[in-house]
Write a protein that holds these residues in place. Sequence first.
Motif, PDB file in Angstrom:
ATOM      1  N   ALA A  82      -1.965   0.794   5.901  1.00 37.70           N
ATOM      2  CA  ALA A  82      -3.139   0.623   5.049  1.00 37.70           C
ATOM      3  C   ALA A  82      -3.171  -0.761   4.417  1.00 37.70           C
ATOM      4  N   GLY A  83      -2.000  -1.350   4.212  1.00 29.72           N
ATOM      5  CA  GLY A  83      -1.913  -2.644   3.545  1.00 29.72           C
ATOM      6  C   GLY A  83      -1.632  -3.780   4.508  1.00 29.72           C
ATOM      7  N   ASP A 114       2.890   2.917   3.182  1.00 29.51           N
ATOM      8  CA  ASP A 114       3.233   1.997   4.269  1.00 29.51           C
ATOM      9  C   ASP A 114       4.733   1.930   4.514  1.00 29.51           C
ATOM     10  N   ALA A 141       0.848  -1.194   0.000  1.00 30.59           N
ATOM     11  CA  ALA A 141       0.000   0.000   0.000  1.00 30.59           C
ATOM     12  C   ALA A 141       0.878   1.236   0.000  1.00 30.59           C
TER      13      ALA A 141
END
Length: 527
Positions: A183-184, A119, A116
């Motif tokens: 986010a990932g 990150d 993401a």
Amino acid sequence: MTAPDAVVVGAGPNGLVAANILADAGWHVVVLEAREVPGGAVRSDRGVHPDYVHDLFSAFYPLAAASPVVRSLGLDRHGLRWRHAPYVVAHPLPDGRGALLSRDLDRTAASLEAFAPGDGAAWESLHHWWSEYRDDLVGALFTPFPPVRNGLGLVTGHGPRDVLRLLRTMLLPARRFGEEHFAGEGGRLLVTGNALHADLGPESALGGGFGWLMCMLGQDEGFPVPAGGAAGLTDALVSRLYARGGEVRCGRTVTEVSVREGRAVGVRTGDGGWFPARRAVLADVPAPVLYGRLVDRRHLPAPVRADLRRFQWDFATFKVDWALSRPIPWSFAGAREAGTVHVVDGVDELTRFAAQLATGRVPDVPFTILGQMTTADPDRSPAGTESAWGYTHVPQSVRADAGEDGLAGRWDEREKEVFAARVEAGVERLAPGFRDAIVARRVLAPPDLELLNPALVGGAVNQGTTALHQQLVLRPFPGSGRPRTPVRGLYLASASAHPGGGVHGAPGANAARAALGSLRSLRTRHH
């Protein structure tokens, strides 16, 4: 012959660290070990295949590499050499992607950025934040509670508000920590997987802080291994102790700590031996073993006996060692160069695994932490091969099987074979052809681990849960946090004491310093 100043029960890393510190102070120390070799959970052998070295229990030592206690001993002068795999940790996924933890910050960040955008920068920010707190945080971790000097350093160096933010971060569950920072999936997997190196599931308080700590130690120190096998660390500790006049006597099972007029005066062994101690007895054994077997209950206050019944072990451990004809053919290429590999699909699967353990069910899809030892240290097996192991957790008390094989926790040969097959199926799914490379293997269920090392009661490797309700002044019982016991001259020097499990020597060092401090206090009062 003059009685030793101190008797240390157990030649695990904490016992040997304690003995070394006492010997440095001029004490004559005798260490008694039940097994025929020293080391406790830091041992290696060639029991799987004569050409392959395997670590029987622990294998990677980021806490030892970071520990001020271990560093102060100068073990490199006694033969200890650290080795590193190209990558620290890999978390492969079924789609061929994977997250990598490297000692190169840019490489770690790039791995997570692929999951993401942003990150990678988030990881760098977390590492920068860690760097600001590291010295005081590590110092606080490895000293008796309360850590006055390092605690003051945290407050004066950063201010109360920042310290409260740090405290909140340390108490976060791993899932929430990952959601707040990444986010990932990549960063979340590294933090949550490392939290489960202890018994902290994705939803457990403290899991995020512990996972972050392990990740940051991996980023800075790697997950090093002793050259030639885990026994290299033990050998260095024993060599250093002998150089200072200490003794280690193996095959001597301590059955009783003798107490006279409220003070520990020595120990008795199962073969009828008597070992007096002029100044102190230090016990590198689990708290329930010390208070439940070695010290007669009449010497213990009623609250301690009551707390003993509430003591909680960590999850039991199940381990498989493999001698492989070739390196593991991971679909995710980065995993082929990692010392440690996490075998599970994602955070939700880790939560499912932890829930099965919490409800007493043998997991149907185990989360396996896998070590590629030849990748980390080429001396472990012939060129082109791999010495590997995988461990996972099972309930201390089995109520049911989450799978379809009716496993009941008897851990007979059938149950061991069935559960080992589940472990291998997880590896095979991420590394097709893995099973074809197996030349020999050894399966160690919880009773086998305890037989090989009596301190691993029920296969519990941390000598008590890492959960928040049994940490700091609550470890091993409420009102603890320091190594002194209700018996004068008797000190708890094992991982059951603060700061808990892991090979870092802090419980042993804390016990030794407490014994030395008590003697100084006694001399002061008499003068």
